[in-house]
Design an enzyme around this catalytic site. Structure first.
Site, short mmCIF file in Angstrom:
data_model
loop_
_atom_site.label_atom_id
_atom_site.label_comp_id
_atom_site.label_asym_id
_atom_site.label_seq_id
_atom_site.Cartn_x
_atom_site.Cartn_y
_atom_site.Cartn_z
N ARG A 169 62.30 13.47 31.65
CA ARG A 169 62.34 13.70 30.19
C ARG A 169 63.22 14.92 29.90
NH1 ARG A 169 56.74 12.37 30.70
NH2 ARG A 169 56.01 14.47 30.28
N LYS A 229 57.23 17.90 11.74
CA LYS A 229 57.19 16.49 11.33
C LYS A 229 55.80 15.92 11.59
CE LYS A 229 58.17 12.38 13.66
NZ LYS A 229 59.03 11.52 14.47
N LYS A 239 60.86 12.00 4.71
CA LYS A 239 61.50 11.11 5.70
C LYS A 239 60.91 9.73 5.52
CE LYS A 239 62.17 10.55 10.65
NZ LYS A 239 62.50 11.25 11.90
P1 13P Z 1 63.70 6.16 14.51
O1 13P Z 1 64.96 6.61 13.83
O2 13P Z 1 63.91 5.71 15.94
O3 13P Z 1 62.95 5.17 13.70
O4 13P Z 1 62.77 7.41 14.69
C1 13P Z 1 62.68 8.34 13.71
C2 13P Z 1 61.40 9.01 13.82
O5 13P Z 1 61.31 10.17 14.11
C3 13P Z 1 60.18 8.26 13.55
O6 13P Z 1 59.12 9.13 13.50
#
Ligand code: 13P
Length: 350
Positions: free
Chosen positions: A26, A119, A204
């Site tokens: 990772r 997030k 988001k």
């Molecule tokens: P994706 O762009 O792969 O959908 O992931 C964004 C993300 O952080 C989802 O939590």
């Protein structure tokens, strides 16, 4: 750049790519991005907490390497998804998000390690057959996002509020549009009720598209329709105080993610300046990483993978300004098919 996949989600991708899922693999994989020159296209990177303590091969911490390019470090603070009980009115397969109980103590540590934004992802499937999300799931996920946002702001960390509606299913774009409006509307309501300032968050969310199994004819998957539906859903639910909307790629291919983001910005510009008051940008995960993962799994060199990371980031930087034009900039750098999807059903397990 979303690069905060849990060891479990990342592990499944690594194993598919023929690699072992260990902290070292990772670290090596993350290093392809954090060691690349992304600063011209990326303003922030969301890290998994374990990556806040990891280093590049050259000994610099990931956090230092990102800071040296002016990239702000963020951190995923949710702890994955858990099923909701049917007794509260949720449909089968609906989830809420774990991690609120321990969030406050963890935020201080993350801030100390350099994180300045966070997030939290809620994930809501459109229930098969019902073609909707339950009221219970919409309300619970919005309430959790608002509680998370309030705590982050109190600790000097900007919250990215992410109520993702999954693209799984055979629903058409109209269903997805209606559910997007409900979810975004409820999230904004919950934030306001909790006293969270909307200019202290970033949103988001997903672009409004038909489900991956939609077999219908007519418009739906073309960039112009996606842009029109998405802007319509946003304008009706998200107040102008929200300054930035960072789209997830959500299972769209790298190519679709870029082209659709570009079209969103081109379409937004055609409205008058007050109609779309937000910055429309990206917080892609797979939309920024899929080619690199593919190349890495095929044994391509670290340098080639980093160069690809830079190229893919660059076209998205252009798309975030509505300035991606294949006739001028050349073909999109993706090494994967343009059409199809990158859908995964295993995301969200910590
Ligand atoms: P994706 O762009 O792969 O959908 O992931 C964004 C993300 O952080 C989802 O939590």
């Amino acid at each position: 750049m979303a690069s905060d996949e849990s060891p479990s989600t990342m592990g499944k991708r690594l194993v598919k790519a023929g690699k072992e899922n260990t902290p070292e693999t990772r670290r090596q994989y993350r290093g392809l991005f954090y060691g690349a020159e992304l600063g011209g296209a990326i303003s922030g990177a969301i890290l998994h907490p374990e990556a806040l303590d990891m280093k590049l091969d050259d000994g610099r911490s990931f956090v230092e390497a990102l800071h040296s390019q002016g990239i702000i470090v963020g951190v995923k603070v949710d702890e994955g998804l858990e099923p909701m009980e049917a007794s509260c009115g949720a449909y089968e397969g609906e989830t809420s998000t774990k991690g609120l109980e321990t969030l406050e103590e963890r935020l201080a540590t993350y801030h100390e390690k350099g994180a300045r934004f966070a997030k939290w992802r809620a994930a809501m499937p459109i229930c098969k057959g019902e073609y909707r999300i339950s009221r219970a799931a919409i309300e619970k996920n919005a309430a959790q996002l608002a509680a998370y946002a309030e705590l982050c702001i109190a600790h000097g960390i900007l919250p990215i509020v992410e109520p993702e509606i999954l693209i799984d299913g055979d629903h058409d774009g109209g269903v997805y549009f209606v559910e997007t409006r409900k979810v975004l509307g409820e999230c904004m309501h919950a934030l306001v009720q909790r006293g969270v300032r909307l200019d202290h968050i970033l949103l988001k969310c997903q672009m409004v598209t038909p489900g991956v199994d939609w077999k219908g004819n007519g418009p739906g998957r073309d960039p112009a329709t996606i842009a029109r539906w998405t802007l319509d859903a946003l304008r009706q639910t998200v107040p102008p105080a929200v300054k930035g909307i960072m789209f997830l790629s959500g299972g769209q291919t790298e190519y679709q993610s870029t082209v659709n983001l570009n079209e969103l910005n081109v379409t937004a510009r055609a409205f008058d300046e007050f109609a779309v008051p937000y910055r429309l940008s990206f917080s892609f995960g797979r939309g920024l990483q899929a080619s690199v993962l593919d190349m890495w799994s095929r044994g391509e060199s670290k340098e080639a993978c980093m160069k690809k990371a830079e190229e893919v980031a660059r076209v998205n930087g252009l798309a975030a300004r509505g300035a991606f034009n294949e006739a001028v900039d050349g073909a999109h750098p993706t090494v994967l098919p343009k059409a199809g999807n990158l859908q995964e059903t295993f995301r969200g397990v910590y």
